[in-house]
Design a protein around this motif. Sequence first.
Motif, PDB file in Angstrom:
ATOM      1  N   ALA A 217       0.835  -1.278  -0.040  1.00 55.66           N
ATOM      2  CA  ALA A 217      -0.164   0.106  -0.046  1.00 55.66           C
ATOM      3  C   ALA A 217       0.968   1.276  -0.030  1.00 55.66           C
ATOM      4  O   ALA A 217       1.908   1.337   0.539  1.00 55.66           O
ATOM      5  CB  ALA A 217      -1.089  -0.017   1.413  1.00 55.66           C
ATOM      6  N   THR A 218       0.459   2.234  -0.691  1.00 54.90           N
ATOM      7  CA  THR A 218       0.987   3.621  -0.812  1.00 54.90           C
ATOM      8  C   THR A 218       0.901   4.176   0.598  1.00 54.90           C
ATOM      9  O   THR A 218      -0.416   4.282   1.184  1.00 54.90           O
ATOM     10  CB  THR A 218       0.458   4.289  -1.782  1.00 54.90           C
ATOM     11  N   GLY A 219       1.953   4.836   0.880  1.00 59.19           N
ATOM     12  CA  GLY A 219       1.929   5.651   2.098  1.00 59.19           C
ATOM     13  C   GLY A 219       1.826   7.213   1.756  1.00 59.19           C
ATOM     14  O   GLY A 219       1.851   7.646   0.554  1.00 59.19           O
ATOM     15  N   PHE A 220       1.198   7.940   2.827  1.00 59.72           N
ATOM     16  CA  PHE A 220       1.287   9.484   2.644  1.00 59.72           C
ATOM     17  C   PHE A 220       1.705  10.318   3.741  1.00 59.72           C
ATOM     18  O   PHE A 220       1.874   9.753   4.889  1.00 59.72           O
ATOM     19  CB  PHE A 220      -0.427   9.533   2.405  1.00 59.72           C
TER      20      PHE A 220
ATOM     21  N   LEU B  67       4.108  12.193   9.127  1.00 61.66           N
ATOM     22  CA  LEU B  67       3.415  10.921   8.521  1.00 61.66           C
ATOM     23  C   LEU B  67       1.867  10.689   8.508  1.00 61.66           C
ATOM     24  O   LEU B  67       1.574  10.687   9.761  1.00 61.66           O
ATOM     25  CB  LEU B  67       4.127   9.908   8.939  1.00 61.66           C
ATOM     26  N   LEU B  68       1.130  10.527   7.556  1.00 62.84           N
ATOM     27  CA  LEU B  68      -0.249  10.312   7.587  1.00 62.84           C
ATOM     28  C   LEU B  68      -0.599   8.942   7.747  1.00 62.84           C
ATOM     29  O   LEU B  68      -1.503   8.382   8.333  1.00 62.84           O
ATOM     30  CB  LEU B  68      -0.941  10.821   6.272  1.00 62.84           C
ATOM     31  N   ARG B  69       0.052   8.126   6.805  1.00 65.09           N
ATOM     32  CA  ARG B  69       0.022   6.632   6.798  1.00 65.09           C
ATOM     33  C   ARG B  69       1.668   6.144   6.287  1.00 65.09           C
ATOM     34  O   ARG B  69       1.932   6.521   5.125  1.00 65.09           O
ATOM     35  CB  ARG B  69      -1.194   6.171   5.881  1.00 65.09           C
ATOM     36  N   PRO B  70       2.154   5.075   6.769  1.00 66.50           N
ATOM     37  CA  PRO B  70       3.437   4.718   6.280  1.00 66.50           C
ATOM     38  C   PRO B  70       3.044   3.785   5.089  1.00 66.50           C
ATOM     39  O   PRO B  70       2.018   3.204   4.768  1.00 66.50           O
ATOM     40  CB  PRO B  70       3.847   3.822   7.528  1.00 66.50           C
ATOM     41  N   ALA B  71       3.973   3.613   4.173  1.00 68.95           N
ATOM     42  CA  ALA B  71       3.749   2.793   2.890  1.00 68.95           C
ATOM     43  C   ALA B  71       3.835   1.344   3.429  1.00 68.95           C
ATOM     44  O   ALA B  71       4.944   1.143   4.485  1.00 68.95           O
ATOM     45  CB  ALA B  71       4.843   3.080   1.907  1.00 68.95           C
ATOM     46  N   GLN B  72       2.886   0.292   3.274  1.00 69.90           N
ATOM     47  CA  GLN B  72       3.131  -0.735   3.399  1.00 69.90           C
ATOM     48  C   GLN B  72       4.134  -1.771   2.702  1.00 69.90           C
ATOM     49  O   GLN B  72       3.581  -1.923   1.365  1.00 69.90           O
ATOM     50  CB  GLN B  72       1.838  -1.387   3.870  1.00 69.90           C
ATOM     51  N   VAL B  73       5.123  -2.407   3.175  1.00 67.12           N
ATOM     52  CA  VAL B  73       6.021  -3.063   2.259  1.00 67.12           C
ATOM     53  C   VAL B  73       6.322  -4.491   3.100  1.00 67.12           C
ATOM     54  O   VAL B  73       6.218  -4.687   4.077  1.00 67.12           O
ATOM     55  CB  VAL B  73       7.115  -2.092   2.308  1.00 67.12           C
ATOM     56  N   GLY B  74       6.700  -5.169   2.213  1.00 65.62           N
ATOM     57  CA  GLY B  74       7.487  -6.542   2.515  1.00 65.62           C
ATOM     58  C   GLY B  74       9.071  -6.047   2.437  1.00 65.62           C
ATOM     59  O   GLY B  74       9.351  -5.409   1.400  1.00 65.62           O
TER      60      GLY B  74
END
Length: 187
Positions: A164-167, A173-180
């Motif tokens: 998921a893209t972060g913002f 930070l509004l939302r971190p990018a979700q990564v593996g």
Amino acid sequence: MSTAKPEEQISDDTMEDMADEPMSLDELAEEGDEIEALRAENAELKDAYIRALADAENTRKRAERDRREAENYGGSRLARDLLPVYDNLERALRQDGDDVSEFDKALLEGVQLTMRELLKVFEKHGITPIQPELGDKFDPQSHEAMFEAPVPNTKAGDIIQVSATGFMLHDRLLRPAQVGVSSTPAS
């Protein structure tokens, strides 16, 4: 008529009376004590005045800072609530395929236009996407690791998948990018 200034209009009699009556030591001491008391009171009032000015200036600065923060970050709850809309539009855009009908192409074009408008609104309000690329280094300040897996030909801490893209909202930070993230590959 006398042309003397007011401070020069003291009568000769008054001058003689003042010269005839010298002040006693007690009177001089009392007058000195009064002067010292007045000086102390003056210093206290000056200190209180300076403190009041400093307090007023601090209050003004705090109000200005609060106003700026409210202007920049007041809509953060609304922005967070709009992020799932962005996610759904992004998922819809990934469904682009070769076997789509004319209706589906028109629908897809509408979704693209909606996504562009949403991104313009985000940009207008200081919301910027965090879009890490595969192979980028994991940054705990802007990424959230959803899983870790050993992947050959990668280094530990490399991003191997973006869920998921972060913002960011301005500098927050509004939302971190979700990564593996890659772990050290098993040998």
